[in-house]
Design a protein around this motif. Sequence first.
Motif, PDB file in Angstrom:
ATOM      1  N   UNK A  10      48.381  32.418  36.394  1.00  0.00           N
ATOM      2  CA  UNK A  10      46.962  32.530  36.081  1.00  0.00           C
ATOM      3  C   UNK A  10      46.189  31.378  36.695  1.00  0.00           C
ATOM      4  N   UNK A  11      45.086  31.707  37.294  1.00  0.00           N
ATOM      5  CA  UNK A  11      44.117  30.727  37.768  1.00  0.00           C
ATOM      6  C   UNK A  11      42.768  31.192  37.238  1.00  0.00           C
ATOM      7  N   UNK A  12      42.227  30.461  36.294  1.00  0.00           N
ATOM      8  CA  UNK A  12      40.966  30.871  35.676  1.00  0.00           C
ATOM      9  C   UNK A  12      40.104  29.661  35.409  1.00  0.00           C
ATOM     10  N   UNK A  13      38.801  29.885  35.384  1.00  0.00           N
ATOM     11  CA  UNK A  13      37.835  28.836  35.110  1.00  0.00           C
ATOM     12  C   UNK A  13      36.736  29.429  34.231  1.00  0.00           C
ATOM     13  N   UNK A  14      36.235  28.626  33.315  1.00  0.00           N
ATOM     14  CA  UNK A  14      35.101  29.028  32.487  1.00  0.00           C
ATOM     15  C   UNK A  14      33.863  28.302  32.974  1.00  0.00           C
ATOM     16  N   UNK A  15      32.750  29.033  33.069  1.00  0.00           N
ATOM     17  CA  UNK A  15      31.510  28.495  33.601  1.00  0.00           C
ATOM     18  C   UNK A  15      30.359  28.885  32.677  1.00  0.00           C
ATOM     19  N   UNK A  16      29.518  27.921  32.359  1.00  0.00           N
ATOM     20  CA  UNK A  16      28.314  28.211  31.584  1.00  0.00           C
ATOM     21  C   UNK A  16      27.299  28.903  32.474  1.00  0.00           C
ATOM     22  N   UNK A  17      26.744  29.983  31.992  1.00  0.00           N
ATOM     23  CA  UNK A  17      25.716  30.708  32.743  1.00  0.00           C
ATOM     24  C   UNK A  17      24.389  29.969  32.565  1.00  0.00           C
ATOM     25  N   UNK A  18      23.729  29.580  33.662  1.00  0.00           N
ATOM     26  CA  UNK A  18      22.423  28.917  33.534  1.00  0.00           C
ATOM     27  C   UNK A  18      21.424  29.831  32.794  1.00  0.00           C
ATOM     28  N   UNK A  69      26.883  42.286  35.424  1.00  0.00           N
ATOM     29  CA  UNK A  69      25.964  43.165  36.167  1.00  0.00           C
ATOM     30  C   UNK A  69      25.999  42.851  37.663  1.00  0.00           C
ATOM     31  N   UNK A  70      25.648  43.819  38.466  1.00  0.00           N
ATOM     32  CA  UNK A  70      25.609  43.650  39.915  1.00  0.00           C
ATOM     33  C   UNK A  70      24.298  42.951  40.285  1.00  0.00           C
ATOM     34  N   UNK A  71      24.274  41.646  40.122  1.00  0.00           N
ATOM     35  CA  UNK A  71      23.087  40.828  40.397  1.00  0.00           C
ATOM     36  C   UNK A  71      23.453  39.748  41.411  1.00  0.00           C
ATOM     37  N   UNK A  72      22.653  39.587  42.467  1.00  0.00           N
ATOM     38  CA  UNK A  72      22.968  38.573  43.487  1.00  0.00           C
ATOM     39  C   UNK A  72      23.117  37.161  42.925  1.00  0.00           C
ATOM     40  N   UNK A  73      22.286  36.782  41.969  1.00  0.00           N
ATOM     41  CA  UNK A  73      22.381  35.440  41.401  1.00  0.00           C
ATOM     42  C   UNK A  73      23.693  35.199  40.682  1.00  0.00           C
ATOM     43  N   UNK A  74      24.174  36.224  39.970  1.00  0.00           N
ATOM     44  CA  UNK A  74      25.455  36.098  39.274  1.00  0.00           C
ATOM     45  C   UNK A  74      26.616  36.082  40.262  1.00  0.00           C
ATOM     46  N   UNK A  75      26.529  36.905  41.303  1.00  0.00           N
ATOM     47  CA  UNK A  75      27.573  36.904  42.334  1.00  0.00           C
ATOM     48  C   UNK A  75      27.659  35.528  43.005  1.00  0.00           C
ATOM     49  N   UNK A  76      26.497  34.915  43.271  1.00  0.00           N
ATOM     50  CA  UNK A  76      26.478  33.584  43.886  1.00  0.00           C
ATOM     51  C   UNK A  76      27.045  32.540  42.926  1.00  0.00           C
ATOM     52  N   UNK A  77      26.734  32.661  41.636  1.00  0.00           N
ATOM     53  CA  UNK A  77      27.273  31.743  40.637  1.00  0.00           C
ATOM     54  C   UNK A  77      28.795  31.834  40.586  1.00  0.00           C
ATOM     55  N   UNK A  78      29.322  33.041  40.601  1.00  0.00           N
ATOM     56  CA  UNK A  78      30.772  33.247  40.546  1.00  0.00           C
ATOM     57  C   UNK A  78      31.452  32.662  41.783  1.00  0.00           C
ATOM     58  N   UNK A  79      30.914  32.964  42.963  1.00  0.00           N
ATOM     59  CA  UNK A  79      31.500  32.439  44.197  1.00  0.00           C
ATOM     60  C   UNK A  79      31.408  30.912  44.235  1.00  0.00           C
ATOM     61  N   UNK A  80      30.273  30.375  43.845  1.00  0.00           N
ATOM     62  CA  UNK A  80      30.096  28.923  43.842  1.00  0.00           C
ATOM     63  C   UNK A  80      31.033  28.237  42.861  1.00  0.00           C
ATOM     64  N   UNK A  82      33.939  29.388  41.839  1.00  0.00           N
ATOM     65  CA  UNK A  82      35.301  29.478  42.375  1.00  0.00           C
ATOM     66  C   UNK A  82      35.521  28.417  43.452  1.00  0.00           C
ATOM     67  N   UNK A  83      34.543  28.242  44.313  1.00  0.00           N
ATOM     68  CA  UNK A  83      34.650  27.210  45.350  1.00  0.00           C
ATOM     69  C   UNK A  83      34.753  25.824  44.722  1.00  0.00           C
ATOM     70  N   UNK A  84      33.920  25.550  43.730  1.00  0.00           N
ATOM     71  CA  UNK A  84      33.925  24.242  43.065  1.00  0.00           C
ATOM     72  C   UNK A  84      35.256  24.008  42.353  1.00  0.00           C
ATOM     73  N   UNK A  85      35.762  25.032  41.683  1.00  0.00           N
ATOM     74  CA  UNK A  85      37.049  24.898  40.990  1.00  0.00           C
ATOM     75  C   UNK A  85      38.158  24.586  41.993  1.00  0.00           C
ATOM     76  N   UNK A  86      38.144  25.260  43.142  1.00  0.00           N
ATOM     77  CA  UNK A  86      39.146  24.997  44.177  1.00  0.00           C
ATOM     78  C   UNK A  86      39.098  23.559  44.658  1.00  0.00           C
ATOM     79  N   UNK A  87      37.896  23.041  44.839  1.00  0.00           N
ATOM     80  CA  UNK A  87      37.732  21.646  45.260  1.00  0.00           C
ATOM     81  C   UNK A  87      38.274  20.694  44.202  1.00  0.00           C
ATOM     82  N   UNK A  88      37.947  20.963  42.939  1.00  0.00           N
ATOM     83  CA  UNK A  88      38.427  20.108  41.854  1.00  0.00           C
ATOM     84  C   UNK A  88      39.942  20.148  41.741  1.00  0.00           C
TER      85      UNK A  88
END
Length: 96
Positions: A10-18, A69-80, A82-88
């Motif tokens: 498992x590789x998972x991260x929890x993120x607060x939604x702005x 939901x299929x929202x661009x802002x949420x998709x960007x949050x998820x991708x960002x 994941x990228x941040x978690x990978x860096x950490x």
Amino acid sequence: MDGDELDVSALAVNVTIPDALRWTDTRRGEEFRLTTLNIRLLPDGRLAAKAYGRPVAGGRGAYVSFPIPDEPGLAALIAGAADRAGTLWAAHRGLG
């Protein structure tokens, strides 16, 4: 042991939604405010995510998951996230 031989299950991260991206959804007649994402890296490299929240009315309601939901802002949050978690993870300094 070679890293490729390890079975990481498992590789998972929890993120607060702005606040600006939060939404409400209904389950069994109760409205929930979605505040947190759980993002998982699947074995094939794709991402999967669910949103979690609590009842708008308050109280000790269950912490319930919802689809994203299929929202661009949420998709960007998820991708960002994941990228941040990978860096950490890549910069870890071992146990300590």
